[in-house]
Design an enzyme around this catalytic site. Structure first.
Site, PDB file in Angstrom:
ATOM      1  N   ASP A 213      37.084  22.673   9.098  1.00  0.00           N
ATOM      2  CA  ASP A 213      38.184  23.429   9.702  1.00  0.00           C
ATOM      3  C   ASP A 213      38.283  24.839   9.126  1.00  0.00           C
ATOM      4  O   ASP A 213      37.761  25.116   8.054  1.00  0.00           O
ATOM      5  CB  ASP A 213      39.525  22.728   9.423  1.00  0.00           C
ATOM      6  CG  ASP A 213      39.707  21.474  10.271  1.00  0.00           C
ATOM      7  OD1 ASP A 213      38.742  21.036  10.916  1.00  0.00           O
ATOM      8  OD2 ASP A 213      40.835  20.955  10.267  1.00  0.00           O
ATOM      9  N   HIS A 354      36.305  22.024   4.777  1.00  0.00           N
ATOM     10  CA  HIS A 354      36.594  23.399   5.216  1.00  0.00           C
ATOM     11  C   HIS A 354      35.396  24.290   4.914  1.00  0.00           C
ATOM     12  O   HIS A 354      34.931  24.303   3.777  1.00  0.00           O
ATOM     13  CB  HIS A 354      37.842  23.927   4.512  1.00  0.00           C
ATOM     14  CG  HIS A 354      39.071  23.122   4.843  1.00  0.00           C
ATOM     15  ND1 HIS A 354      39.389  21.966   4.179  1.00  0.00           N
ATOM     16  CD2 HIS A 354      40.021  23.301   5.793  1.00  0.00           C
ATOM     17  CE1 HIS A 354      40.491  21.456   4.708  1.00  0.00           C
ATOM     18  NE2 HIS A 354      40.898  22.238   5.680  1.00  0.00           N
TER      19      HIS A 354
HETATM   20 ZN    ZN Z   1      43.345  24.264   9.293  1.00  0.00          ZN
END
Ligand code: ZN
Length: 394
Positions: A213, A354
Site C-alpha cells: 500500500d 508498504h
Molecule cells: Zn494506506
C-alpha cells in the site's frame, strides 16, 4: 475542501486545445501512520533543489510535530487526522508549489496553505511582488494574504484559508517574467498497451498474496525487481497523486505480472468523507491509472482499512482488505517484519506491506523464499480471488 481554497484566476493566454503536463516530476516522500488516536497521511515532493527541499521539509516537520503535540487527545470513534498533499507546476525557469494541509482535531477541521515560487535560474524564492504589480490588485477584503499563491498553466490561484470572499480586479505580469511562453506542453500518451497476464488457474494450489500500500515510491522499483528475481508477483495499491511520478516503474511492474489496485487519491480517511468526495478520491485515481498506464484497476483498498456503506457503494471496484499485517510502517527491524509476515502461513492469506520503506524491500527478500519453501505460490489478488472462488464452488 477545494471550496475552502478559494481560487481567483486571470486568464492571460488562450491555449486550450493542449494538455499541459509537468515534465518535472519530483520524487514523493510519504509518511503514513495509523495509531490508536490518530491517522496521518503526508505526501510531499523532493525536488532535488536544496533550498526548496529544506524549506518544505522544515514546514512538514513543524506541522507533524505540532500535530503530535496537540492537546486534549481523546480516544474518539473518529480519530484525529492529518493529511498533507501538494501540487507542483514548472514553467520556464520557475517552480510553483503549494502544500495543502488538512487537520481534524477533536472533530474540528482546519486547512493550512503553504506556497512557494522558486526561480531556478537565480536559485532563489520569489514573492508575488516579483511577478505581478500588486498595487494593481484590488482586494475587497483586507484579510486576503497575497503571499499565498500558486501558478499553473492557466491561472494564478490566490489562496485564502479562512474562506473570506475576495476579488482581484486585474493582474498584469511584469515584463521580465514570461510565464506564458515556452510552457512545457506534452500530450498525454494514450497509446500504451495494457499488458494482460492470463494464467490457466489451478485451483488445487496453495496461494498467498502479498500486497503493498501507499506507493509508488522510490523503493517500488527495488521491490518489483526482488519479486521478479524470485519469480513472484504482488499487488500494489497505489495513491493516485503519485502515479505520474513513478509511471515507468509502474509500467514495468505491470509488465512483470504484478497487479495495480486503487488506494484513493491522497490517502484521505474515506469513511469520513461525503459520498461525492469518496467517489472523487476513487475516480480520480482510476483515471490517472488509466491515462498514465493504460491499465484499468478492478480493486479498491480503502485507506486505513476502514469501510462503511458509502465506501461500499462508491464504486464497482472489489474491496480487498488483509488478514496478515506486517506493521512494516511501525517496526524498524527487518526480522520482526519477516516474522510477522511468515509466522502463521495459511492458504489464502493476504499480507499487508508498504512499498514506501527500504526495510520492507529487505524483508521481502527473506519473506518470499520462506513462503515458497512451505509450498505456497505467490499470486496477485485477482488470481487469489479466482482460486478461492473455484475452491468454494468445486
Ligand atoms: Zn494506506
Amino acid at each position: 475542501m477545494k471550496l475552502k481554497l478559494l481560487i481567483v484566476f486571470i486568464l492571460f493566454f488562450f491555449i486550450t486545445s493542449c494538455f499541459f503536463k509537468n515534465k518535472y516530476t519530483p520524487n514523493v516522500h510519504t509518511i503514513i501512520e495509523n495509531d490508536s488516536n490518530k491517522l496521518i497521511a503526508i505526501n510531499y515532493p523532493e525536488t532535488k533543489i536544496k533550498k526548496i527541499d529544506n524549506k518544505i521539509e522544515a514546514y512538514i516537520k513543524k506541522v507533524y510535530k505540532d500535530f503530535n503535540n496537540r492537546e486534549n487527545i481523546k480516544s474518539l470513534k473518529f480519530k484525529d487526522e492529518l493529511n498533507i498533499d501538494y501540487d507542483l507546476f514548472e514553467f520556464d525557469n520557475y517552480v510553483s508549489i503549494v502544500i495543502n494541509t488538512y487537520m481534524n482535531i477533536n472533530k474540528n477541521s482546519n486547512t493550512l496553505i503553504e506556497t512557494y515560487l522558486f526561480d531556478l535560474k537565480n536559485n532563489k524564492f520569489l514573492d508575488i511582488n516579483n511577478i505581478i504589480n500588486t498595487d494593481k490588485i484590488v482586494v475587497e477584503n483586507p484579510n486576503i494574504n497575497l503571499d499565498k499563491f500558486f501558478i499553473d498553466s492557466k491561472h494564478i490561484h490566490i489562496y485564502d484559508d479562512k474562506e473570506y470572499k475576495f476579488k482581484i480586479d486585474k493582474i498584469e505580469f511584469k515584463k521580465n517574467i514570461s510565464i506564458n511562453n515556452n510552457l512545457n506542453t506534452t500530450f498525454i500518451d494514450n497509446d500504451i498497451d495494457s499488458v494482460k497476464v492470463s494464467n490457466i488457474i489451478d485451483s488445487n494450489k496453495k496461494v498467498i498474496a502479498i500486497t503493498f500500500d501507499d506507493g509508488p515510491s522510490r523503493y517500488t522499483k527495488k521491490i518489483i525487481d526482488i519479486l521478479k528475481e524470485n519469480d513472484a508477483v504482488a499487488t500494489f495499491f497505489v495513491l493516485g497523486n503519485k502515479v505520474e511520478s513513478y509511471q515507468e516503474t509502474l509500467k514495468k511492474s505491470i509488465e512483470y505480472g504484478n497487479e495495480i489496485g486503487n488506494h484513493s487519491y491522497n490517502h484521505k480517511w474515506l469513511i469520513k468523507l461525503n459520498d461525492t468526495q469518496i467517489k472523487e478520491q476513487i475516480e480520480k485515481t482510476q483515471t490517472i491509472i488509466y491515462e498514465t498506464l493504460g491499465y484499468t484497476s478492478t480493486l479498491l483498498r480503502p485507506t486505513y482499512g476502514s469501510v462503511n456503506k458509502s465506501v461500499r457503494k462508491s464504486s464497482d471496484l472489489r474491496i480487498v482488505l488483509w488478514n496478515v499485517d506486517t506493521m512494516d510502517w511501525k517496526y524498524k527491524s527487518v526480522d520482526r517484519i519477516v516474522k510477522r509476515a511468515t509466522s502463521n502461513l495459511k492458504d489464502g492469506n493476504i499480507i499487508l506491506m508498504h512499498d514506501t520503506y527500504s526495510r520492507s524491500a529487505e524483508a521481502l527478500k527473506k519473506i518470499i523464499p520462506i513462503i515458497k519453501k512451505e509450498g505456497f505460490e505467490l499470486v496477485t489478488i485477482s488470481e487469489l480471488l479466482e482460486i478461492n472462488y473455484l475452491k468454494n464452488n468445486a
